[in-house]
Structures are given as C-alpha cells and as structure tokens.
Design a protein around this motif. Sequence first.
Motif, PDB file in Angstrom:
ATOM      1  N   TRP A  76     -31.442  -2.954  -0.295  1.00  0.00           N
ATOM      2  CA  TRP A  76     -31.236  -1.943   0.009  1.00  0.00           C
ATOM      3  C   TRP A  76     -30.250  -1.587   1.179  1.00  0.00           C
ATOM      4  CZ3 TRP A  76     -32.712   2.477  -2.939  1.00  0.00           C
ATOM      5  CH2 TRP A  76     -32.581   3.871  -2.172  1.00  0.00           C
ATOM      6  N   ARG A  77     -30.402  -2.404   2.127  1.00  0.00           N
ATOM      7  CA  ARG A  77     -29.387  -2.439   3.237  1.00  0.00           C
ATOM      8  C   ARG A  77     -28.107  -3.024   2.955  1.00  0.00           C
ATOM      9  NH1 ARG A  77     -31.261  -5.689   8.518  1.00  0.00           N
ATOM     10  NH2 ARG A  77     -30.050  -7.225   7.083  1.00  0.00           N
ATOM     11  N   ALA A  78     -28.068  -4.028   2.187  1.00  0.00           N
ATOM     12  CA  ALA A  78     -26.774  -4.392   1.645  1.00  0.00           C
ATOM     13  C   ALA A  78     -26.063  -3.424   0.898  1.00  0.00           C
ATOM     14  CB  ALA A  78     -26.960  -5.709   0.827  1.00  0.00           C
ATOM     15  N   GLY A  79     -26.772  -2.388  -0.052  1.00  0.00           N
ATOM     16  CA  GLY A  79     -26.230  -1.690  -0.938  1.00  0.00           C
ATOM     17  C   GLY A  79     -25.757  -0.616  -0.174  1.00  0.00           C
ATOM     18  N   TRP A  80     -26.472   0.038   0.959  1.00  0.00           N
ATOM     19  CA  TRP A  80     -25.971   1.073   2.006  1.00  0.00           C
ATOM     20  C   TRP A  80     -24.888   0.523   2.606  1.00  0.00           C
ATOM     21  CZ3 TRP A  80     -26.385   5.845   1.980  1.00  0.00           C
ATOM     22  CH2 TRP A  80     -27.345   6.552   1.399  1.00  0.00           C
ATOM     23  N   ARG A  81     -24.762  -0.822   3.064  1.00  0.00           N
ATOM     24  CA  ARG A  81     -23.498  -1.283   3.867  1.00  0.00           C
ATOM     25  C   ARG A  81     -22.209  -1.327   2.910  1.00  0.00           C
ATOM     26  NH1 ARG A  81     -26.760  -6.025   6.974  1.00  0.00           N
ATOM     27  NH2 ARG A  81     -27.349  -4.551   8.709  1.00  0.00           N
ATOM     28  N   LEU A  82     -22.414  -1.812   1.740  1.00  0.00           N
ATOM     29  CA  LEU A  82     -21.432  -1.640   0.582  1.00  0.00           C
ATOM     30  C   LEU A  82     -20.806  -0.144   0.542  1.00  0.00           C
ATOM     31  CD1 LEU A  82     -22.593  -4.344  -1.944  1.00  0.00           C
ATOM     32  CD2 LEU A  82     -20.561  -4.428  -0.571  1.00  0.00           C
ATOM     33  N   ALA A  83     -21.822   0.631   0.468  1.00  0.00           N
ATOM     34  CA  ALA A  83     -21.418   2.184   0.308  1.00  0.00           C
ATOM     35  C   ALA A  83     -20.529   2.597   1.446  1.00  0.00           C
ATOM     36  CB  ALA A  83     -22.546   2.845  -0.128  1.00  0.00           C
ATOM     37  N   ARG A  84     -20.820   1.995   2.545  1.00  0.00           N
ATOM     38  CA  ARG A  84     -20.066   2.495   3.785  1.00  0.00           C
ATOM     39  C   ARG A  84     -18.543   1.864   3.690  1.00  0.00           C
ATOM     40  NH1 ARG A  84     -24.998   1.652   7.767  1.00  0.00           N
ATOM     41  NH2 ARG A  84     -26.237   3.023   7.064  1.00  0.00           N
ATOM     42  N   GLY A  85     -18.534   1.050   2.997  1.00  0.00           N
ATOM     43  CA  GLY A  85     -17.047   0.394   3.047  1.00  0.00           C
ATOM     44  C   GLY A  85     -17.140  -0.758   3.522  1.00  0.00           C
ATOM     45  N   ARG A  86     -18.026  -1.389   3.671  1.00  0.00           N
ATOM     46  CA  ARG A  86     -18.033  -2.882   4.422  1.00  0.00           C
ATOM     47  C   ARG A  86     -17.742  -3.921   3.112  1.00  0.00           C
ATOM     48  NH1 ARG A  86     -22.799  -4.196   8.254  1.00  0.00           N
ATOM     49  NH2 ARG A  86     -21.792  -5.941   8.578  1.00  0.00           N
ATOM     50  N   ALA A  87     -17.007  -5.019   3.558  1.00  0.00           N
ATOM     51  CA  ALA A  87     -16.752  -5.897   2.465  1.00  0.00           C
ATOM     52  C   ALA A  87     -17.800  -6.722   2.024  1.00  0.00           C
ATOM     53  CB  ALA A  87     -15.510  -6.985   3.343  1.00  0.00           C
ATOM     54  N   ILE A  88     -17.761  -7.122   0.701  1.00  0.00           N
ATOM     55  CA  ILE A  88     -19.008  -7.960   0.130  1.00  0.00           C
ATOM     56  C   ILE A  88     -19.424  -9.090   1.070  1.00  0.00           C
ATOM     57  CG2 ILE A  88     -19.619  -9.121  -1.944  1.00  0.00           C
ATOM     58  CD1 ILE A  88     -17.996  -7.237  -3.400  1.00  0.00           C
ATOM     59  N   ARG A  89     -18.238  -9.980   1.469  1.00  0.00           N
ATOM     60  CA  ARG A  89     -18.547 -11.108   1.877  1.00  0.00           C
ATOM     61  C   ARG A  89     -19.123 -10.934   3.555  1.00  0.00           C
ATOM     62  NH1 ARG A  89     -15.323 -16.290   1.775  1.00  0.00           N
ATOM     63  NH2 ARG A  89     -14.913 -15.590  -0.010  1.00  0.00           N
ATOM     64  N   GLU A  90     -18.814  -9.969   4.246  1.00  0.00           N
ATOM     65  CA  GLU A  90     -19.670  -9.532   5.310  1.00  0.00           C
ATOM     66  C   GLU A  90     -20.736  -9.017   5.091  1.00  0.00           C
ATOM     67  OE1 GLU A  90     -18.866  -6.202   8.955  1.00  0.00           O
ATOM     68  OE2 GLU A  90     -17.376  -6.136   7.248  1.00  0.00           O
ATOM     69  N   THR A  91     -20.798  -8.090   4.031  1.00  0.00           N
ATOM     70  CA  THR A  91     -22.373  -7.678   3.800  1.00  0.00           C
ATOM     71  C   THR A  91     -23.337  -8.700   3.495  1.00  0.00           C
ATOM     72  OG1 THR A  91     -21.439  -5.805   2.978  1.00  0.00           O
ATOM     73  CG2 THR A  91     -23.687  -5.891   2.408  1.00  0.00           C
ATOM     74  N   LEU A  92     -22.936  -9.526   2.596  1.00  0.00           N
ATOM     75  CA  LEU A  92     -23.936 -11.017   2.190  1.00  0.00           C
ATOM     76  C   LEU A  92     -24.093 -11.722   3.304  1.00  0.00           C
ATOM     77  CD1 LEU A  92     -22.674 -11.648  -1.553  1.00  0.00           C
ATOM     78  CD2 LEU A  92     -24.462 -10.243  -0.526  1.00  0.00           C
ATOM     79  N   SER A  93     -23.135 -11.984   4.424  1.00  0.00           N
ATOM     80  CA  SER A  93     -23.322 -12.941   5.284  1.00  0.00           C
ATOM     81  C   SER A  93     -24.346 -12.420   6.424  1.00  0.00           C
ATOM     82  CB  SER A  93     -22.010 -13.041   6.169  1.00  0.00           C
ATOM     83  OG  SER A  93     -21.550 -11.998   6.720  1.00  0.00           O
ATOM     84  N   ASP A  94     -24.677 -11.166   6.110  1.00  0.00           N
ATOM     85  CA  ASP A  94     -25.718 -10.292   7.254  1.00  0.00           C
ATOM     86  C   ASP A  94     -26.943 -10.040   6.530  1.00  0.00           C
ATOM     87  OD1 ASP A  94     -26.111  -9.237   9.689  1.00  0.00           O
ATOM     88  OD2 ASP A  94     -25.650  -7.231   8.986  1.00  0.00           O
ATOM     89  N   THR A  95     -27.258 -10.875   5.493  1.00  0.00           N
ATOM     90  CA  THR A  95     -28.794 -10.746   4.791  1.00  0.00           C
ATOM     91  C   THR A  95     -29.796 -11.648   5.594  1.00  0.00           C
ATOM     92  OG1 THR A  95     -27.979 -12.264   3.131  1.00  0.00           O
ATOM     93  CG2 THR A  95     -27.576 -10.109   2.693  1.00  0.00           C
ATOM     94  N   ILE A  96     -30.970 -11.506   5.229  1.00  0.00           N
ATOM     95  CA  ILE A  96     -32.034 -12.076   5.765  1.00  0.00           C
ATOM     96  C   ILE A  96     -31.957 -13.560   5.417  1.00  0.00           C
ATOM     97  CG2 ILE A  96     -34.321 -12.307   5.907  1.00  0.00           C
ATOM     98  CD1 ILE A  96     -34.636  -9.322   5.660  1.00  0.00           C
ATOM     99  N   ALA A  97     -31.664 -13.680   4.014  1.00  0.00           N
ATOM    100  CA  ALA A  97     -31.575 -14.773   3.392  1.00  0.00           C
ATOM    101  C   ALA A  97     -30.662 -15.967   4.291  1.00  0.00           C
ATOM    102  CB  ALA A  97     -31.366 -15.195   1.995  1.00  0.00           C
TER     103      ALA A  97
END
Length: 109
Positions: A76-97
């Motif tokens: 859900w957090r990653a989806g909201w970040r993508l919806a705000r226009g963040r890059a996929i690589r940046e969004t995935l690098s900021d996940t808990i895993a």
Amino acid sequence: MSLAMASTFPFVFAYQIMALPAVMVMLLLAAALSWFLEPSTSTTQNPVVIAVTILIALGVVIVVLVASVIGFFDGWRAGWRLARGRAIRETLSDTIAKKCFDRLKSRRT
C-alpha cells in the motif's frame, strides 16, 4: 488509490514467499517429532504429538498472517509512492524487505 490497491497483491505474495522457509522448517519439525515419537503409526493418540502439531499449525497460521499484513502495508505504501510520481526503483528501494536485506548484507561483510 487504485495503484495502491493493485500493488498490495504482489507484495503480499512476495512476503508470503519470504515466510515460506520458516513455515517449512516448522512443518518439518512437527513431522520429525511425530515420526520420532511414533514411527510406525499413521494415526496418533499421543497427546504430546497432538499438542505440538496443533501449536505448530497455529504458529504457521500466525507467521503467514503476519507476512500477509506486512506485505499489504508495504504494498500500500509503495502504491501511494508510485501514484505520487516517485520512480519505481526509488520506491522499491524504500520497502521493508529491501531494508532488511540491506541490514543482513552489511552484517555478512
């Protein structure tokens, strides 16, 4: 909102896959205990085997539930970040895993 909802499924699935080794170890321990205490029977009446099997089954359910909830939250957090226009690589690098894997990688080196 639809992007956040759509991103929850792959994250939940990924976190459940990451929980799979722990689940397999728990199930193998239950099977080994059952075989060790009663090697020749297919049905058991041993209360220790029954209690441990029930506890391990509850433990497996809890592990999978926790992995699903964390995956849902992270997706859900990653989806909201993508919806705000963040890059996929940046969004995935900021996940808990990713943070957990980075922490484990730094301990090994």
